[in-house]
Structures are given as structure tokens and as C-alpha cells.
Design an enzyme around this catalytic site. Sequence first.
Site, short mmCIF file in Angstrom:
data_model
loop_
_atom_site.label_atom_id
_atom_site.label_comp_id
_atom_site.label_asym_id
_atom_site.label_seq_id
_atom_site.Cartn_x
_atom_site.Cartn_y
_atom_site.Cartn_z
N ARG A 248 -55.74 -44.61 -47.68
CA ARG A 248 -55.50 -45.46 -46.67
C ARG A 248 -56.31 -46.91 -47.07
NH1 ARG A 248 -58.21 -45.82 -41.91
NH2 ARG A 248 -58.59 -43.50 -41.80
N HIS A 252 -57.39 -47.26 -39.50
CA HIS A 252 -56.62 -46.42 -39.05
C HIS A 252 -55.45 -47.00 -38.45
CE1 HIS A 252 -54.85 -42.86 -37.17
NE2 HIS A 252 -54.95 -43.17 -35.90
N TYR A 261 -67.29 -45.47 -40.62
CA TYR A 261 -67.04 -44.15 -41.39
C TYR A 261 -66.87 -44.03 -43.02
CZ TYR A 261 -62.09 -44.93 -40.15
OH TYR A 261 -60.86 -45.61 -40.25
#
Length: 338
Positions: A248, A252, A261
Site C-alpha cells: 500500500r 491506510h 508505523y
Amino acid sequence: MSSPSIERFGLSKDRVLSMYETMLLARKIDERMWLLNRAGKIPFVVSCQGQEGAQVGAAMALETEKDYILPYYRDLGLVLHFGMTPVDLMMQGFAKAPDPNSGGRQMPGHFGQKENRIVSGSSPVTTQLPHAAGFGLAAKMEKKDFVTLVSFGEGSASQGDFHEGANFAGIHNLPVIFFCENNKYAISVPMDKQSGSEYVSDRAAGYGMPGVTVDGNDPLAVYEAVKQAADRARNGEGPTLIETMTYRLTPHSSDDDDSFYRSKEEVEQAKQEDAVHTFSAYLKENGVLTEAGEQEMLERIKRTVDDATEQAEEAPYGTPESVLDYVYAQQDGERRWQ
């Protein structure tokens, strides 16, 4: 990219160029939605960027006139190939009344269009997997020749619905393809914090089905895996679990800050392996695509995305009177449960 040859599957140059163009179209729609979000025009974006190669490679291995798909919220490439238009997707992004998915009532990514055999999903992740098993059971009971593909992220493989759907399909030998787009993160949680096994496909044996892991940045390798799984399903050989290793490239969603993260260096490295770029290079190396042809493609896509954006901006929102549409049915002048 080290991909199976185009000729190996009888794919024409036009088909492969169509594969690439759909990937590009998905990317450009997604990029436009991010710009519209940042401009305050649409409220939310959940992105497909980095996963288009896997999605379109899978879609092109199916038969759009009879097979069913149960997509998850990132699957712009999958639903575009199955017949959803850029206008449809922009109507959903703007939450306008002509949105064919829900009339502007649901968040983006809740794809559903009966005429194109795109089965509507729910907000709780993974609920589409048991539904897919149900479609497979219907095909078997009614002796109909269709395959059902259900897609999901690797985070969904941590849900109970994954086990229930895969177990049921394995027990009853159903024509279902479980298609995992492993993009490395379930929002912020990496794969090694979700599973004791290295690959989601390792679990397939426990459900009595084959499991394969393929490079999700290689659309032709994905095409090969899904075509083989579809052929197995049509021959009465049951389900398959396919895991595509993707990444990705965006946060998100438009409400996420991925810097907490993962590192910028990790994301930059993934961009070098992005299928939109590597597949373009592969097609040019093999004489399928030229620089001029790619530029024409990009200009055509820009016009399409501009037009879809304009139509969606000008379209009306739902009226207050329509709030109960699709919830109740009109009968004898009264609203009843639909």
C-alpha cells in the site's frame, strides 16, 4: 519484472494494453480523489495505489459476463474491469444521489452493482468471505457455470469470517477463489504481528484447497494464478487460496498518518517496485507499448477522469425525502421492510 510471456496464455497485445490502461485508470482516479479530499470536496478516500496490478491481473482472468466478484474496499481496478465506470466511482466519492452503489449513503469502497455481478460488501471487514461461499454453494446446487472471486487484505485473514468462509468452501468443494491482497499492513499492524506463518497461503492446506503466493506487482503472474484457479473451479475441483504480495503506497486512508508505523525509506523502496511503473517498462521492452502510445493513453485517461469529476460535482445530493429509499418498500401506500 520477470513475468510469464504474453503469448503463453494466448493474450493479444490489445488485451495486455487494456490491462495496463485499466491499471492506469484506477491510479489516476485514485490520485484525483486524494486531491479532491485535500481540497475539501470529498470526505474520505481509501486508496488502491500499489495494488492495481494484482487487481486487474485477477479481473482479466475471469469471465465478466458470468462470474461474480465480492471486492474489498481498495478494489478500484477489479470493479473497473467488471464494468463500473469512472463516473460511478466519482459519484460514490462525492456521495451524490446517482451513486449506483448506495445512492451516496455509504462510505467510498462499498462497491455493489447487480448488473455487473459486483456483490455489495459491508463496513465490517471480511464479511464478504462467507457470502462468497454462499454464492459458490448456489452455483453448485443450481449446476451453474460461474466462479466467484472474493478479495480481502491480509488483515482480514485474522478474522473469524476468513476461517468460516474458507472452511465451508473447502468442505463442500465450491467454485470460489479466495484472493488475498497482502499489502503488508492491516492499517498499522504488520503481518508478523498478525500471523505465526509467513504467508496467508500457508493456511490453505488446513481447508483442503491449494494455496499459492505470487508477486502482486506482476499482473501476468497474477493472471496465471487466477486463470488456473478459475479453470480448477469450473472443472469441479473446488476452491483456491491465492495470496498476492503487494504494498500500500499511501496511508491506510485519508484520515491516517502512516509515518507512525513505517519509514519513508520503506515506502520509497516500494515505489520502485510499483506495478504501474514496472509493467510499463516490461511492455516497452517487449515491443507492446511505445512512449507515444503511453502518452496518448494518459491523455485519454485524463479526459475521462476530468469528465467524471465534473459530472459528479454537478450531480445532486439525495433529497431528505429519499432517506428511507432502499430500506422500506412502498406497498398499499405504506412503507414496509424491504
